[in-house]
Motif scaffolding. Structure first.
Motif, PDB file in Angstrom:
ATOM      1  N   ASP A  33      -4.587  -4.338  25.158  1.00 55.50           N
ATOM      2  CA  ASP A  33      -5.417  -5.144  25.818  1.00 55.50           C
ATOM      3  C   ASP A  33      -6.102  -6.322  24.911  1.00 55.50           C
ATOM      4  N   GLY A  34      -5.500  -7.441  24.778  1.00 49.61           N
ATOM      5  CA  GLY A  34      -6.034  -8.568  24.314  1.00 49.61           C
ATOM      6  C   GLY A  34      -7.406  -9.284  25.007  1.00 49.61           C
ATOM      7  N   GLY A  35      -8.040  -8.776  25.915  1.00 48.50           N
ATOM      8  CA  GLY A  35      -9.221  -9.050  26.472  1.00 48.50           C
ATOM      9  C   GLY A  35     -10.190  -8.293  26.015  1.00 48.50           C
ATOM     10  N   GLN A  36     -10.243  -7.222  25.426  1.00 49.40           N
ATOM     11  CA  GLN A  36     -11.159  -6.275  24.868  1.00 49.40           C
ATOM     12  C   GLN A  36     -11.729  -7.248  23.586  1.00 49.40           C
ATOM     13  N   LEU A  37     -13.244  -7.410  23.972  1.00 48.29           N
ATOM     14  CA  LEU A  37     -13.894  -7.960  22.787  1.00 48.29           C
ATOM     15  C   LEU A  37     -14.476  -6.699  21.927  1.00 48.29           C
ATOM     16  N   GLY A  38     -14.771  -7.065  20.703  1.00 49.22           N
ATOM     17  CA  GLY A  38     -15.140  -5.901  19.749  1.00 49.22           C
ATOM     18  C   GLY A  38     -16.704  -6.361  19.530  1.00 49.22           C
ATOM     19  N   GLY A  39     -17.139  -5.919  18.320  1.00 47.44           N
ATOM     20  CA  GLY A  39     -18.567  -6.145  17.950  1.00 47.44           C
ATOM     21  C   GLY A  39     -18.914  -5.213  16.956  1.00 47.44           C
ATOM     22  N   ASP A  40     -20.374  -5.538  16.524  1.00 48.37           N
ATOM     23  CA  ASP A  40     -20.556  -4.786  15.191  1.00 48.37           C
ATOM     24  C   ASP A  40     -21.930  -4.351  15.284  1.00 48.37           C
ATOM     25  N   ILE A  41     -22.243  -2.864  15.157  1.00 50.85           N
ATOM     26  CA  ILE A  41     -23.597  -2.092  15.339  1.00 50.85           C
ATOM     27  C   ILE A  41     -23.990  -1.727  13.802  1.00 50.85           C
TER      28      ILE A  41
END
Lengths: 133, 42
Positions: A86-94
């Motif tokens: 799925d190329g639409g899923q965004l990431g993130g940093d915690i």
């Protein structure tokens, strides 16, 4: 991140990478990149949802900003590959402190939106964090 | 549901390691952590 890992360890911290792609792909990526930190799998994206990591629009995924980023990577010698995930899923940093309290939460707003490592290191060291949705 | 923010305790989260075993994020507590959630291995 890898090139700053020794600095992160010297600050008493550690890094954990998390992906949702099929585990065979993650294993291959870990081997190819020789990552020095743990790589975990979240196949149903429970953690992504819990932490508010959203989805990109079609334009964000396939628009000029993404092509520009990929062009720069190619010019630097990076190798790109097709992906069927799925190329639409965004990431993130915690960033969390030693007790698991969040000191920085950054959900990517676009596919290429990631905070500088210096910002993550500052949060790791107890500096000011930021929360964005 | 509003996601947790700065100052909140991160929720209990479980993952699989690359061998397929279930592991809890709590296992790594005791030191500050940078959790990098990736998009896809592209």
């Amino acid at each position: 991140m890898r090139h700053k890992y020794s600095e992160i360890r010297a600050a008493g911290g550690d890094v954990i990478a998390i992906g949702f792609a099929p585990i065979e792909m993650l294993r291959k990526q870990t081997e190819e990149l020789d990552l020095p930190y743990p790589f975990l799998h979240d196949p149903d994206r429970t953690a992504y949802r819990t932490l508010g990591l959203g989805r990109a629009t079609w334009w964000q995924v396939y628009g000029p900003a993404t092509w520009w980023t990929y062009a720069r990577l190619l010019l630097r010698g990076h190798r790109l590959r097709r992906t069927e995930v799925d190329g639409g899923q965004l990431g993130g940093d915690i960033v969390v402190d030693a007790d698991g309290r969040i000191t920085l939460a950054r959900a990517s707003r676009t596919p290429t939106d990631r905070p500088p490592v210096a910002e993550l290191l500052a949060a790791l060291r107890g500096g000011p964090g930021s929360a964005t949705g | 549901m509003t996601p947790p923010g700065v100052g909140d305790q991160i929720p209990h989260l479980s993952f699989q390691d690359l061998e397929g075993a279930t592991v809890s994020l709590d296992h790594w507590f005791g030191r500050p952590l940078i959790l990098v959630f990736l998009r896809h291995p592209g």
